[in-house]
Design a protein around this motif. Structure first.
Motif, PDB file in Angstrom:
ATOM      1  N   ARG A 158       4.587  11.310   0.037  1.00 29.58           N
ATOM      2  CA  ARG A 158       3.474  12.010  -0.607  1.00 29.58           C
ATOM      3  C   ARG A 158       3.964  13.196  -1.432  1.00 29.58           C
ATOM      4  O   ARG A 158       3.498  13.405  -2.567  1.00 29.58           O
ATOM      5  N   SER A 159       4.902  13.943  -0.903  1.00 29.52           N
ATOM      6  CA  SER A 159       5.406  15.091  -1.652  1.00 29.52           C
ATOM      7  C   SER A 159       6.162  14.659  -2.900  1.00 29.52           C
ATOM      8  O   SER A 159       6.143  15.350  -3.918  1.00 29.52           O
ATOM      9  N   LEU A 162       3.454  14.028  -5.377  1.00 27.67           N
ATOM     10  CA  LEU A 162       2.894  15.301  -5.845  1.00 27.67           C
ATOM     11  C   LEU A 162       3.836  15.979  -6.827  1.00 27.67           C
ATOM     12  O   LEU A 162       3.402  16.515  -7.856  1.00 27.67           O
ATOM     13  N   GLN A 172      -3.359  20.747  -9.324  1.00 31.28           N
ATOM     14  CA  GLN A 172      -3.427  20.464  -7.893  1.00 31.28           C
ATOM     15  C   GLN A 172      -4.757  19.814  -7.533  1.00 31.28           C
ATOM     16  O   GLN A 172      -4.810  18.962  -6.640  1.00 31.28           O
ATOM     17  N   LEU A 175      -4.482  16.153  -8.403  1.00 31.69           N
ATOM     18  CA  LEU A 175      -3.592  15.483  -7.455  1.00 31.69           C
ATOM     19  C   LEU A 175      -4.276  15.285  -6.108  1.00 31.69           C
ATOM     20  O   LEU A 175      -4.090  14.254  -5.449  1.00 31.69           O
ATOM     21  N   GLU A 179      -4.848  11.667  -4.298  1.00 31.55           N
ATOM     22  CA  GLU A 179      -4.293  11.415  -2.972  1.00 31.55           C
ATOM     23  C   GLU A 179      -5.379  11.260  -1.903  1.00 31.55           C
ATOM     24  O   GLU A 179      -5.087  10.839  -0.782  1.00 31.55           O
ATOM     25  N   VAL A 186      -2.978  20.024  -0.528  1.00 27.37           N
ATOM     26  CA  VAL A 186      -1.992  19.943  -1.611  1.00 27.37           C
ATOM     27  C   VAL A 186      -1.263  21.272  -1.751  1.00 27.37           C
ATOM     28  O   VAL A 186      -0.036  21.329  -1.853  1.00 27.37           O
ATOM     29  N   ARG A 189       1.344  21.797   0.907  1.00 26.94           N
ATOM     30  CA  ARG A 189       2.551  21.016   0.660  1.00 26.94           C
ATOM     31  C   ARG A 189       3.379  21.617  -0.477  1.00 26.94           C
ATOM     32  O   ARG A 189       4.613  21.632  -0.421  1.00 26.94           O
ATOM     33  N   VAL A 190       2.700  22.076  -1.496  1.00 29.73           N
ATOM     34  CA  VAL A 190       3.403  22.668  -2.640  1.00 29.73           C
ATOM     35  C   VAL A 190       4.280  23.826  -2.189  1.00 29.73           C
ATOM     36  O   VAL A 190       5.435  23.961  -2.611  1.00 29.73           O
TER      37      VAL A 190
END
Length: 209
Positions: A158-159, A162, A172, A175, A179, A186, A189-190
């Motif tokens: 997933r990352s 992204l 974001q 995205l 997802e 998001v 994770r960023v």
């Protein structure tokens, strides 16, 4: 002769691929996307043995292309790259057969990458370089590339998606919708996976001469 930033890449374990036709199709698709976005002097082509070859005016462009190629093929297909900068000359009238230090050094660089694979597999996938000049800019670029690709090696599926979206300019919010997760997820994770840092680093490296 003209001096170019050269890239050689190959697929790790391509001979063991269960469906080589599908692998070639995937390579062709990703290569076409990278050629459309990186302005190569010599577009990336897929050679015999699943080797990738292309050239750009600047080292920053070649470094960015290596990132986009690797990211576009992960997580299913792993690749390794050698980058260099030097004179390139055409041996054939149509330019399809070439020689010169630009390609020799790129070959040295990818050989170095392969030799490093006797150690930790994750660290072996970083881009290796062979610059003709041992300049501060060249040394700094080497270190930055190693830092970038070691961070990339730690990302889950997933990352990786992204990061690819962020590099393509997606927000974001967009995205998160793609997802099926929240914008907060998001954002976490960023920051957790340093995706924002990777995007800034990519932008800075892409501008180098």
């Amino acid at each position: 002769m003209t001096s170019l930033a050269t890239l050689l890449g190959d697929v790790v374990g391509s001979r063991e691929a269960a469906d080589r036709r599908a692998l070639h199709s995937r390579l062709t698709e990703v290569v076409a996307q990278v050629n459309a976005t990186t302005d190569p002097v010599q577009p990336v082509v897929v050679r015999t043995g699943d080797e990738l070859q292309g050239a750009w005016e600047r080292r920053g462009q070649a470094a960015h292309a290596a990132l986009l190629l690797r990211l576009g093929l992960l997580p299913d297909v792993e690749t390794r790259y050698g980058l260099a900068h030097g004179e390139v000359t055409a041996l054939s009238e149509d330019g399809s057969v070439q020689d010169g230090p630009g390609w020799w050094l790129a070959r040295d660089a990818i050989t170095l990458t392969k030799e490093g694979e006797t150690g930790a597999a994750r660290e072996a996938r970083i881009v290796r370089t062979r610059w003709r000049e041992d300049s501060p800019a060249g040394l700094a670029l080497d270190i930055a590339l190693q830092h970038r690709d070691l961070l990339l090696a730690g990302l889950d599926h997933r990352s990786l998606r992204l990061l690819a979206g962020l590099l393509a300019g997606s927000s974001q919010q967009a995205l998160a919708e793609a997802e099926g997760i929240s914008p907060t997820a998001v954002s976490r994770r960023v920051h957790r996976d340093a995706l924002d840092h990777l995007v800034r680093l990519s932008d800075e490296l892409a501008g180098l001469p």
